[in-house]
Design a protein around this motif. Structure first.
Motif, short mmCIF file in Angstrom:
data_model
loop_
_atom_site.label_atom_id
_atom_site.label_comp_id
_atom_site.label_asym_id
_atom_site.label_seq_id
_atom_site.Cartn_x
_atom_site.Cartn_y
_atom_site.Cartn_z
N GLU A 198 0.85 -1.19 0.00
CA GLU A 198 0.00 0.00 0.00
C GLU A 198 0.88 1.24 0.00
O GLU A 198 1.89 1.28 0.73
N PHE A 199 0.51 2.22 -0.81
CA PHE A 199 1.24 3.49 -0.80
C PHE A 199 0.25 4.64 -0.97
O PHE A 199 -0.55 4.65 -1.89
N ARG A 200 0.31 5.59 -0.05
CA ARG A 200 -0.58 6.76 -0.08
C ARG A 200 -2.03 6.36 -0.32
O ARG A 200 -2.69 6.85 -1.23
N GLY A 201 -2.50 5.46 0.53
CA GLY A 201 -3.93 5.13 0.51
C GLY A 201 -4.35 4.18 -0.58
O GLY A 201 -5.52 3.80 -0.64
N LEU B 283 3.48 -2.44 -8.29
CA LEU B 283 3.55 -1.11 -7.65
C LEU B 283 3.17 -0.01 -8.63
O LEU B 283 2.50 0.96 -8.27
N GLU B 284 3.57 -0.17 -9.87
CA GLU B 284 3.30 0.90 -10.85
C GLU B 284 1.85 0.89 -11.33
O GLU B 284 1.42 1.80 -12.04
N THR B 285 1.06 -0.10 -10.91
CA THR B 285 -0.37 -0.03 -11.21
C THR B 285 -1.06 0.99 -10.32
O THR B 285 -2.18 1.42 -10.60
N LEU B 286 -0.42 1.40 -9.24
CA LEU B 286 -1.04 2.37 -8.33
C LEU B 286 -0.97 3.77 -8.94
O LEU B 286 0.06 4.17 -9.47
N SER B 287 -2.07 4.54 -8.80
CA SER B 287 -2.05 5.89 -9.37
C SER B 287 -1.17 6.82 -8.53
O SER B 287 -0.80 7.90 -8.97
N ASP C 277 6.73 5.84 -11.07
CA ASP C 277 7.84 4.99 -11.52
C ASP C 277 8.67 4.58 -10.31
O ASP C 277 9.11 5.42 -9.54
N VAL C 278 8.86 3.27 -10.18
CA VAL C 278 9.79 2.78 -9.15
C VAL C 278 10.75 1.78 -9.79
O VAL C 278 10.46 1.23 -10.85
N GLU C 279 11.88 1.60 -9.15
CA GLU C 279 12.80 0.52 -9.56
C GLU C 279 12.86 -0.45 -8.41
O GLU C 279 13.05 -0.06 -7.26
#
Ligand SMILES: *[C@@H]1O[C@H](CO)[C@@H](O)[C@H](O)[C@H]1NC(C)=O
Ligand SMILES: *[C@@H]1O[C@H](CO)[C@@H](O)[C@H](O)[C@H]1NC(C)=O
Ligand SMILES: *[C@@H]1O[C@H](CO)[C@@H](O)[C@H](O)[C@H]1NC(C)=O
Ligand SMILES: *[C@@H]1O[C@H](CO)[C@@H](O)[C@H](O)[C@H]1NC(C)=O
Ligand SMILES: *[C@@H]1O[C@H](CO)[C@@H](O)[C@H](O)[C@H]1NC(C)=O
Ligand SMILES: *[C@@H]1O[C@H](CO)[C@@H](O)[C@H](O)[C@H]1NC(C)=O
Ligand SMILES: *[C@@H]1O[C@H](CO)[C@@H](O)[C@H](O)[C@H]1NC(C)=O
Ligand SMILES: *[C@@H]1O[C@H](CO)[C@@H](O)[C@H](O)[C@H]1NC(C)=O
Ligand SMILES: *[C@@H]1O[C@H](CO)[C@@H](O)[C@H](O)[C@H]1NC(C)=O
Ligand SMILES: *[C@@H]1O[C@H](CO)[C@@H](O)[C@H](O)[C@H]1NC(C)=O
Ligand SMILES: *[C@@H]1O[C@H](CO)[C@@H](O)[C@H](O)[C@H]1NC(C)=O
Ligand SMILES: *[C@@H]1O[C@H](CO)[C@@H](O)[C@H](O)[C@H]1NC(C)=O
Length: 776
Positions: free
Chosen positions: A211-214, A233-237, A241-243
């Motif tokens: 979970e990130f920012r809700g 993770l990148e499916t989250l709005s 971009d993460v590595e």
């Protein structure tokens, strides 16, 4: 204004209680006759909830906390619940509040959100790109777009003050302005945020959600590769971009396994100090009893590998990367000389964030203009000032100094923007904002209630607000005149100050100060004129209501356009007059001054006779009629013209004949002229007569401040002979006289008919006059 004149004849019921002029029913069909026959109260209506008036014909409107009122304690206000929250008028026929423009809610207890006009001319709340939220809602909600904290806000205004929480890409108090792309300042050093997920399980199965920012991912298989975790993770709005890579094992290994995997998540497009990821095991438990799952952030060390630490992000996340002007109309960055679009990572790309330094330039050549008149000391942006016609770009637009270390402009007072290319607008406490650990109603440009014109440095305020910084609630204005002809536009602090002045003179109201709360000098309302006095038949006075001689009343309502009606004692309620004693002892000569309520004081000489004292007291604008009696222990009495106010053992009583209810004491304002002795004024008998508008036996017509007396009632007199239950006819204008004999006549002749004529005003308020009595 539309007027409808109706003349209605009503047959009074054989029961004693009033029949509504509106529909001819007993107590207007909204109440019942009181059952107490012994006192004559059976002639009065007991109204159902929501109705009022002697005949229960008047609907009560919903109440809310007063928007503007007199503080009841130091820095304490808005505690009273009043009809229409004192921001509208009650329609007595419908029971619906007619709210002031800009206020809404059944009790006018909500501020409307600002509207903006879109390209096709439609006015839309929050420009159609934001949510209209109360202070309470904004405090608790968290969307990481415009609401960043989850907090509680419980102040008086939590459900009253509303504002716009803009959608992503929009900003401004009405969400009519565009946000520009954000990025990291390419001239400063900063690092990306790195967080660590440690997961170990002995017999692994199932999934894990992050979970990130809700926002939460779907279940990530326990054996996912690093690439798959990155995908999830990148499916989250909330993540651009993460590595993702695994430490101590191949990226093709599992997110969770028996040896334990440490997953490093580097945020490459979300900058700054970020909140921690949360990990929750999915529906199928990912770990068995001997396992661990934890997240490390903000520099914390991995729980599985002590040599690996997380990293707190230190990059900026600012509009136009701090290296361009944001055009609020288009949402496009106009990059300063030497900066251009980036890839979000400091190199050239397609993101219009001014996050890249032009490759063909050296920093010094474009940033620092050594020949400039501006004594810049380091490489700072050059820009064309937007506040002048100057077309030449200067270091810090020539309106600031350059702070060499950060390559940032330190703008002179009144200038704003990363290159000081704009003027700044005035700042004051926000009308609406998100309550956070830093507080609520914090300072904001144009008080978060207007748009800043950055070329002029001037606020253009929303409809309800005014002042340089939109810091003031405008008072209701009548075209040219604020608060009409009978009120003064005043802040909450001024309302309290007025109460303080009164309290000093009367000793009755509490001394209060309202200077600390956020709204003390911002919220304003109309402080209505008070009647100047009742003793003088000055029919030209604006507080004279007529048609009776003593009908002087105060102005009321949020625009001060309404008038109070005269008050009096209901004839069915037996009460006493207030009696106060003046004890002036050991004074041999001189005089002292007394006052009552807010009036200018009068002077009482020690040697005054009872008649003189009475005459002087009745000269006070706030007293119409008192009876002064001298009753000394000795032979002195009223008939003794030698008896004096301050004679030894003199016992002086003042009976208030015209002022009803429990009264404040007469106040000695100046006793410096008194030779020896002291004056002491005490209450002997508490006044218990009703001080009720229209004596609760009539309907107040607020537009003219006159009582329309119920059937059988009439304007009463100040002095009512002892135990005369029905009052006495007089000039108060208050309906406190019960027409003698009417009751009997009614009982004998049920067909007794009264006629009323009344007119309906456009606001639906009744203007009633009782016509002559008629018999059938
Ligand atoms: C009736 O009215 C009288 C006088 O006001 C009062 O003393 C008495 O208690 C009342 N009785 C009831 C049942 O309310
Ligand atoms: C308000 O404060 C003033 C002085 O600060 C004090 O004299 C007064 O009594 C206070 N009023 C109340 C209601 O506490
Ligand atoms: C994993 O969980 C699923 C669903 O509960 C179960 O069908 C399967 O047998 C489990 N596999 C192992 C290896 O425990
Ligand atoms: C730098 O490069 C840009 C585009 O590559 C070009 O438009 C600009 O003129 C160059 N500036 C100088 C001083 O050569
Ligand atoms: C710039 O600095 C020099 C040396 O400190 C000084 O003589 C000069 O007046 C300054 N110029 C301006 C425009 O402030
Ligand atoms: C910015 O300028 C003001 C006034 O000239 C000065 O007091 C302040 O220290 C400066 N700030 C920085 C960061 O240089
Ligand atoms: C506004 O002014 C007009 C003309 O003076 C007056 O008739 C009207 O009652 C006023 N309205 C209010 C709300 O004060
Ligand atoms: C009320 O507040 C004002 C402003 O802070 C202050 O100047 C004044 O002294 C206060 N008065 C009392 C009675 O506390
Ligand atoms: C008036 O006041 C004096 C002194 O306070 C006291 O002795 C006297 O009894 C008082 N007189 C009356 C009538 O209350
Ligand atoms: C006392 O009353 C007299 C008469 O009204 C007035 O002229 C005088 O100014 C008053 N004195 C004070 C201190 O209020
Ligand atoms: C009033 O005073 C005068 C002179 O002091 C005296 O002659 C007279 O008898 C007094 N009257 C009464 C009623 O005490
Ligand atoms: C006034 O009289 C009351 C009641 O007798 C007493 O409590 C009070 O202290 C007196 N005040 C003065 C100033 O004498």
């Amino acid at each position: 204004m539309r007027w409808a004149l109706l003349v209605i004849s009503l047959t009074v019921s054989i029961e004693g209680c009033p029949v509504g002029y509106e529909n001819g029913e007993i107590c207007s069909g909204h109440g019942h006759c009181a059952e107490n026959t012994s006192s004559g109260l059976d002639e009065t209506c007991v109204c159902d909830d929501g109705f009022a008036g002697g005949d229960c014909s008047q609907r009560i409107c919903p109440s809310g906390r007063a928007w503007v009122d007199v503080a009841t304690g130091n820095n304490t206000a808005h505690g009273r619940y009043v009809e229409c929250s004192d921001m509208g008028y009650c329609d007595r026929y419908t029971g619906v509040c007619a709210c002031r423009e800009g206020f809404t809610g059944s009790a006018c207890d909500r501020l409307r959100c600002p509207t903006a006009t879109d390209s096709v001319g439609r006015a839309r709340e929050c420009n159609g790109v934001g949510r209209c939220l109360s202070m309470r809602e904004a405090a608790t909600q968290q969307d990481f777009v415009s609401l960043w904290y989850a907090d509680a806000y419980e102040e008086w205004d939590s459900d009253m003050v509303y504002g716009c929480a803009c959608d992503a890409g929009w900003t401004g108090y009405d969400c009519s302005e565009r946000e520009c792309p954000r990025g990291d300042d390419p001239l400063t050093d900063g690092v990306d945020e790195v967080q660590l997920i440690d997961c170990r399980c002995s017999r692994c199965n199932g999934t894990l959600a992050l979970e990130f920012r809700g926002q939460r991912t779907a279940g990530i298989p326990h054996d996912a590769t690093a690439e798959l975790v990155e995908y999830y993770l990148e499916t989250l709005s909330t993540i651009t971009d993460v590595e993702v890579r695994y430490i101590g094992t191949s990226n093709d290994a599992s997110l969770c396994d028996e040896r334990g995997t440490t997953t490093a998540v580097t945020f490459v497009r979300e900058f700054g100090d970020l909140p921690s990821l949360n990990a929750t095991p999915g529906e199928v438990v990912v770990v068995d009893g001997s396992t661990s799952l934890s997240i490390a952030s903000d520099g914390a060390t991995s729980s599985l590998r002590s040599s690996v630490s997380s990293v707190r992000g230190t990059k900026e996340w600012i509009e136009c990367s701090g290296r361009g002007s944001c055009d609020r109309g288009t949402g496009l960055c106009d990059c300063y000389l030497g900066f251009s679009m980036s890839d979000g990572r400091g190199s050239k790309g397609l993101i219009g964030d001014c996050g890249a330094v032009d490759a063909n330039e050296t920093a010094e050549s474009f940033l620092f203009d050594g020949s400039s008149a501006n004594n810049a000391t380091g490489p700072c942006p050059k820009a064309r000032p937007r506040w002048s016609d100057d077309t030449i770009a200067k270091v810090c637009s020539g309106a600031g100094t350059c702070a060499a270390q950060s390559s940032a402009c330190n703008c002179s007072r009144g200038y704003d923007g990363d290159a000081c290319e704009y003027k700044s607008c005035p700042v004051d406490r926000a009308w609406w904002d998100e309550a956070s650990p830093k507080g609520a109603h914090l300072d904001a440009t144009c008080s978060a209630a207007g748009t800043c014109d950055r070329t002029e440095g001037e606020c253009s305020c929303g409809d309800l607000f005014e002042g340089d910084a939109c810091q003031l609630l405008a008072c209701p204005a009548n075209k040219t005149q604020t608060c009409g002809e009978h009120g003064t536009c005043s802040t909450m602090a001024e309302f309290a100050e007025k109460a303080r002045r009164i309290s000093q003179r009367t000793g009755r109201l509490i001394a209060v100060n309202y200077s600390d709360p956020w709204d003390a000098y911002k919220l304003r309302g109309c402080l209505c004129d008070a009647s100047e006095g009742v003793w003088r038949s000055d029919t030209s006075s604006t507080s004279y209501r007529g048609p009776f001689a003593y009908a002087y009343t105060d102005w009321t309502g949020y625009t001060c356009a309404h008038a109070m009606c005269p008050t009096g004692d209901n004839p069915f309620m037996i009460g006493r007059n207030e009696i106060q004693a003046i004890n002036c002892t050991a004074a041999t000569a001189g005089s002292f001054n007394v006052t009552f309520r807010e009036a200018h004081s009068v002077e009482l000489p020690t040697g005054a006779s009872a008649a003189k004292v009475e005459r002087e007291l009745e000269r006070l604008a706030t007293i119409r009629d008192v009876t002064v009696t001298f009753a000394a222990a000795q032979e002195n009495n009223n008939n003794n013209s030698n008896a004096t106010l301050c004679a030894s053992d003199q016992y002086v009583t003042v009976e208030f004949e015209s002022e009803r209810g429990d009264l404040p004491p007469l106040v000695v304002v100046d006793a410096t002229n008194l030779a020896g002795g002291t004056v002491n004024i005490t209450e002997v008998t508490k006044g218990t007569k009703g001080d009720l508008e229209c004596a609760a036996a009539g309907i107040c017509n607020r537009e003219i401040g006159q009582c329309a007396c119920l059937d059988g009632f009439y304007s009463g007199a100040d002095i009512v002979p002892f135990r005369q239950k029905l009052g006495a006819v007089g000039q108060r204008g208050d309906c406190s006289f019960r027409h003698a004999g009417t009751k009997e006549t009614k009982w004998e002749n049920p067909l007794f008919v009264y006629s009323y004529s009344f007119a309906l005003t456009s606001t639906g308020q009744a203007e009633v006059s009782v016509g002559a009595l008629d018999t059938v």
